[in-house]
Scaffold this active site. Structure first.
Site, PDB file in Angstrom:
ATOM      1  N   LYS A 175       3.411 -10.600  -3.610  1.00  0.00           N
ATOM      2  CA  LYS A 175       4.165  -9.415  -3.168  1.00  0.00           C
ATOM      3  C   LYS A 175       5.620  -9.786  -2.868  1.00  0.00           C
ATOM      4  O   LYS A 175       6.552  -9.046  -3.204  1.00  0.00           O
ATOM      5  CB  LYS A 175       3.497  -8.810  -1.928  1.00  0.00           C
ATOM      6  CG  LYS A 175       2.115  -8.213  -2.226  1.00  0.00           C
ATOM      7  CD  LYS A 175       1.372  -7.886  -0.940  1.00  0.00           C
ATOM      8  CE  LYS A 175       0.029  -7.230  -1.204  1.00  0.00           C
ATOM      9  NZ  LYS A 175      -0.813  -7.118   0.001  1.00  0.00           N
ATOM     10  N   GLY A 212       0.806  -1.226   0.000  1.00  0.00           N
ATOM     11  CA  GLY A 212       0.000   0.000   0.000  1.00  0.00           C
ATOM     12  C   GLY A 212       0.832   1.266   0.000  1.00  0.00           C
ATOM     13  O   GLY A 212       1.553   1.560  -0.961  1.00  0.00           O
TER      14      GLY A 212
END
Ligand code: NAP
Ligand code: HSE
Length: 436
Positions: free
Chosen positions: A205, A134
């Protein structure tokens, strides 16, 4: 002053937040780029749905990529998710030399090589800071700030949903199911929470971060991935007794190969993290990454890993970077080498084991014997009476033990010979060495 035409692919949680950010922070963007940035086109599935902040009389709202291309965007921000048709759309944009900024971890993890190659061929840029953690600028930190260092290990809490769930289970004894329902209500989970709870989101990720940190191609399927769906409230409570927290840890580590050279070990798994470890204190939907290497030592970054506005801030940062730079080695494919993936047993570590066993003479001795026969040494044992399957509470015990460092394969083989139910086996992270 030049005006920059931005098109958005997707106007959901992240896309609408980015649109709002570009309107509300117009002055900051202008100060940073010396340009006005206007959202001139938006691609969605349902063009008829009314969307707050989106006026179809001034902004093109379409479900057709052709129409969006005809609006002549200078930059495209992708927040629609999924692999297809998103991959196909991004290739079409890059082929036309249009820079793309994306929040799509699965796409970058699985098709990054193809996308980077097409961006390079068209002398344009693909940026992906928002695809990992994020708001936390970890991609830029690895690509630029640490570019001239040697990274040995990267540990991360890369999924906000599971960290929120495990934190709630630890703080309130909440069940797994209740913690998941609340995480979904709060909008942390992916549309299909399997990606979060089974570690698939974190594995994508990790493959992106490991690829940059070690400069190597990483196949996301090479990340050994275990989710948190097997972790019970009992495990969380036992971890507490052992002075640890359970966290879904994503780990990439350079290991010495037996014949010389290096391999890379990649895994996403729930682990017991000692309370003194920097990752133990990361709670709620927060993400964190610890990078260990030379000559910088250890760096820890943390922040909001999910959520529309938080992710939008990373997309907007990449948008500003694109406007302020030309394609270069800093924006090309970061994978310059190929490190072999280490076999599972390349690393010995301590393990936590919880199992439900019959509470009768000789059972503990049999477990100890099975472990000893495979060279696994017990470090600590806790046994508690457990309520039996028949509700009498007389016949079963919950047996928790921790091991000295051992190869996971040896432990697995040993435990396969032990009769038990409801078993959890988790690796344990070492506490950081005390400063001398
Ligand atoms: P979302 O709320 O489901 O929004 C997806 C948007 O894309 C919607 O506007 C949808 O249109 C549009 N869309 C989807 N498929 C489409 C298609 N085939 N053609 C045209 N439009 C299409 O998803 P999100 O949570 O914003 O996530 C978007 C991306 O950001 C994903 O890659 C996700 O992994 C990533 N991300 C999300 C977060 C987060 O906290 N949510 C954080 C980091 C990264 P409609 O509105 O018409 O349905
Ligand atoms: N579902 C993801 C998470 C969103 O919980 O971290 C950010 O990728």
């Amino acid at each position: 002053m030049d005006s920059i035409r931005v098109a958005l692919l997707g106007h959901g949680t992240v896309g609408s937040s980015l649109h709002q950010l570009l309107v509300e922070h117009r002055e900051h963007v202008r100060a940073a780029t010396q340009r006005d940035v206007e959202v001139t086109a938006v691609l969605v599935r349902d063009v008829d749905r009314a969307r707050p902040g989106l006026d179809p009389t001034t902004t093109l709202v379409t479900d057709s990529l052709e129409e969006l291309l005809a609006s002549k965007p200078d930059v495209v921000c992708e927040a629609m998710g999924g692999i297809e048709p998103t991959r196909e759309y991004l290739l079409a944009l890059l082929d036309r030399g249009i820079p793309v900024v994306t929040a799509n971890k699965q796409l970058v993890a699985r098709h990054g090589t193809e996308l980077f190659a097409r961006a390079a061929a068209a002398r344009t840029q693909l940026r992906f800071e928002a695809s990992v953690c994020g708001a936390v600028p970890i991609v830029r930190m690895l690509r630029e700030s640490l570019a001239a260092t040697r990274i040995e290990c990267l540990l991360g809490i890369l999924n906000g949903t599971t960290n929120y769930m495990l934190s709630a289970m630890a703080a309130n004894g909440t069940s797994y199911a209740d913690a998941l329902a609340t995480a979904q209500d709060l909008g942390y989970a992916e549309p299909d929470p399997t990606e979060d709870v089974e570690g698939i989101d974190a594995a994508a990720k990790l493959s992106i971060l490991a690829g940059i940190a070690f400069g190597t191609t990483v196949d996301v399927d090479d990340v050994r991935t275990t989710g948190i769906s097997g972790v019970t409230a009992d495990d969380v409570a036992h971890a507490h007794v052992l002075g640890a927290r359970i966290k879904l840890v994503a780990r990439a580590e350079r290991l010495l190969a037996p014949g010389g050279g290096h391999t890379i070990a990649l895994d996403v798994t729930p682990m017991l993290v000692p309370e003194r470890h920097p990752l133990a204190a990361i709670s709620g939907a927060t993400n964190a990454v610890l990078v260990d290497g030379a000559p910088f030592g250890q760096l820890v970054v943390q922040g909001a890993g999910a959520g529309g506005p938080e992710t939008a801030s990373a997309l907007a940062g990449d948008l500003v970077s694109v406007l302020g730079s030309e394609p270069s080695f800093l924006t090309s494919d970061p994978h310059v080498a190929h490190l072999a993936v280490a076999p599972r047993d390349a690393r010995s570590e301590r393990h936590y084991v919880r199992m439900r066993v019959a509470d009768r003479p000789g059972v503990l001795a049999a477990v100890a014997g099975a472990l000893a026969a495979h060279g696994v040494s017990i470090e600590r044992v806790i046994q508690q009476r457990a309520e039996g399957a028949d509700g009498t509470g007389a016949s079963e015990a919950s047996l928790v033990l921790t091991t000295h460092p051992c190869a996971p394969g040896d432990l697995e083989t040993a435990l396969a010979t032990v009769e038990s139910a409801d078993r959890t086996v988790l690796p344990m992270l070492d506490a950081p060495e005390a400063a001398s």
